[in-house]
Design an enzyme around this catalytic site. Structure first.
Site, PDB file in Angstrom:
ATOM      1  N   GLU A   1     -18.456   4.744 -30.639  1.00 17.80           N
ATOM      2  CA  GLU A   1     -18.881   6.095 -30.256  1.00 17.80           C
ATOM      3  C   GLU A   1     -20.404   6.214 -30.215  1.00 17.80           C
ATOM      4  OE1 GLU A   1     -16.885   8.498 -33.293  1.00 17.80           O
ATOM      5  OE2 GLU A   1     -15.380   6.917 -33.411  1.00 17.80           O
TER       6      GLU A   1
ATOM      7  N   HIS B   1     -16.493  10.131 -28.250  1.00 14.29           N
ATOM      8  CA  HIS B   1     -15.647   9.400 -29.213  1.00 14.29           C
ATOM      9  C   HIS B   1     -14.606   8.551 -28.470  1.00 14.29           C
ATOM     10  CE1 HIS B   1     -12.847   8.834 -32.562  1.00 14.29           C
ATOM     11  NE2 HIS B   1     -13.429   9.724 -33.345  1.00 14.29           N
TER      12      HIS B   1
END
Ligand code: TA6
Length: 276
Positions: free
Chosen positions: A251, A149
Site C-alpha cells: 500500500e 490499499h
C-alpha cells in the site's frame, strides 16, 4: 464480480487493458493488463458489496483515517461511500475514469469537515494508475491520513518477495507497534505480516515467481505490507479459507504525519502499478 444491482464503471483502453470500479467505495475491483486475461487484483469470493460495505480486495480508498490511528471507524469512510462519476472516456490511448466524493450529512456526523475528493483511474497497456486529490473546502484547516490499499493477486504469497524496503524502519503491528529496521536485502513473505514502513522508497517491486509488479507512488511517504495469514483469513467472515495464499497488499500511505490542508489547499497522492 460486482453484483449487477450495484453501479460500476468499466474502463477499456484501445490496446485491450481494462478495469472495473465499484461506485460504492470508488473501489477498483479488477485490472486486466493488455494481452492478459487474469485479474491482477485479488477479490475474496466472500466479499460483500454495496453502500456501507467494505469490499475485501481490489483497491480500497482509505480516507480520512488509516486503520485505527484516530477516533474514526477503521480505515475511515471513503471506502463505504457511494462516489459519483465525473467522467469516463478513452483518451490518448488510455481508459480514464474520474470519480468524486464530497462531504454529506453522513460524513459530517463522523468527521465534521467539508472536503472534496477526486479519484482518477487510468488503465493502459501493462499499467494501472490511481490518484486521489483531497481539497479543503472548509473554512478552517483539516488534517487526515489516507492510503491506497491494493490487494495484489499472487500465485503463492508465501514465496513472494518485495524489493526496495531494505534499511527502512517499520512499525510492526504484529509486535504491538514495535519499531524495527528492515535488515533483509529483500523482504520474503513467509506468513502473516502487517508493517508500516516509514520513508519508503517511491518504487517497490513484487516478485511472484516469474511475474513481477512494479509499484510507484507519489505524495505518500509510507508503504504498508500486509498479509493476514491463515488465522487472519479464518477470523474474518469476508475471506474464504486459504485465500491468504493468493493475495498480498502493498500500500501507499500517509499515516504517521497527518496531511494538513488550509482552506482551499489540496493534496494529491498517486500509486501506479505496472506488470513486468
Ligand atoms: O493495511 C493493513 C491493515 O491496516 C491491517 O492492519 C488489516 O487490518 C488490514 O488493513 C485490513 O483492514 P480491514 O478493515 O479492511 O479489515
Amino acid at each position: 464480480m460486482i453484483p449487477t444491482e450495484f453501479p460500476s464503471l468499466h474502463l477499456r483502453s484501445p490496446d485491450g487493458a481494462h478495469a472495473t470500479i465499484a461506485l460504492d467505495g470508488g473501489h477498483v475491483t479488477s485490472w486486466v493488463p493488455a494481452t492478459e486475461h487474469e485479474n491482477r487484483l485479488f477479490v475474496s469470493a466472500r466479499s460483500t458489496y454495496g453502500p456501507g460495505k467494505a469490499i475485501r480486495g481490489g483497491i480500497p480508498v482509505i480516507f480520512p483515517q488509516f486503520g485505527a490511528f484516530g477516533s474514526l471507524r477503521q480505515h475511515g469512510f471513503a471506502r463505504l461511500c457511494r462516489w459519483t462519476v465525473d467522467g469516463s472516456r478513452t483518451f490518448a490511448g488510455a481508459g480514464r475514469g474520474q470519480l468524486h466524493l464530497s462531504d454529506s450529512d453522513d460524513t459530517r456526523t463522523q468527521w465534521p469537515h467539508a472536503f472534496s475528493a477526486d479519484l482518477s483511474i487510468v488503465v493502459e497497456g501493462v499499467a494501472l494508475a490511481v490518484a486521489m486529490t483531497i481539497r479543503n473546502t472548509d473554512t478552517s484547516p483539516i488534517a487526515f491520513t489516507a492510503a491506497f490499499h491494493p490487494y495484489f493477486a499472487v500465485r503463492d504469497a508465501f514465496t513472494t518477495r518485495v524489493e526496495g524496503l531494505s534499511g527502512c524502519r517499520y512499525r510492526d503491528s504484529l509486535l504491538e507497534g514495535q519499531m524495527v529496521v528492515e535488515a533483509a536485502p529483500v523482504l520474503q513473505i513467509t506468513g502473516p505480516l502487517d508493517r508500516i514502513y516509514s520513508n519508503a522508497p517511491d518504487r517497490l517491486v513484487i516478485r511472484d515467481g516469474a511475474r513481477s509488479i512494479i509499484i510507484e507512488k507519489s505524495g505518500f511517504p509510507e508503504a504498508v505490507v500486509w498479509n493476514p495469514g491463515i488465522e487472519g483469513t479464518r477470523s474474518r467472515a469476508d475471506f474464504a479459507e486459504g485465500e491468504e495464499q493468493g493475495m498480498l497488499c502493498v500500500e501507499a500511505a500517509a499515516i504517521q504525519h497527518p496531511i494538513v490542508l488550509a482552506p482551499d489547499e489540496s493534496w494529491t497522492g498517486t500509486q501506479r502499478m505496472t506488470t513486468a
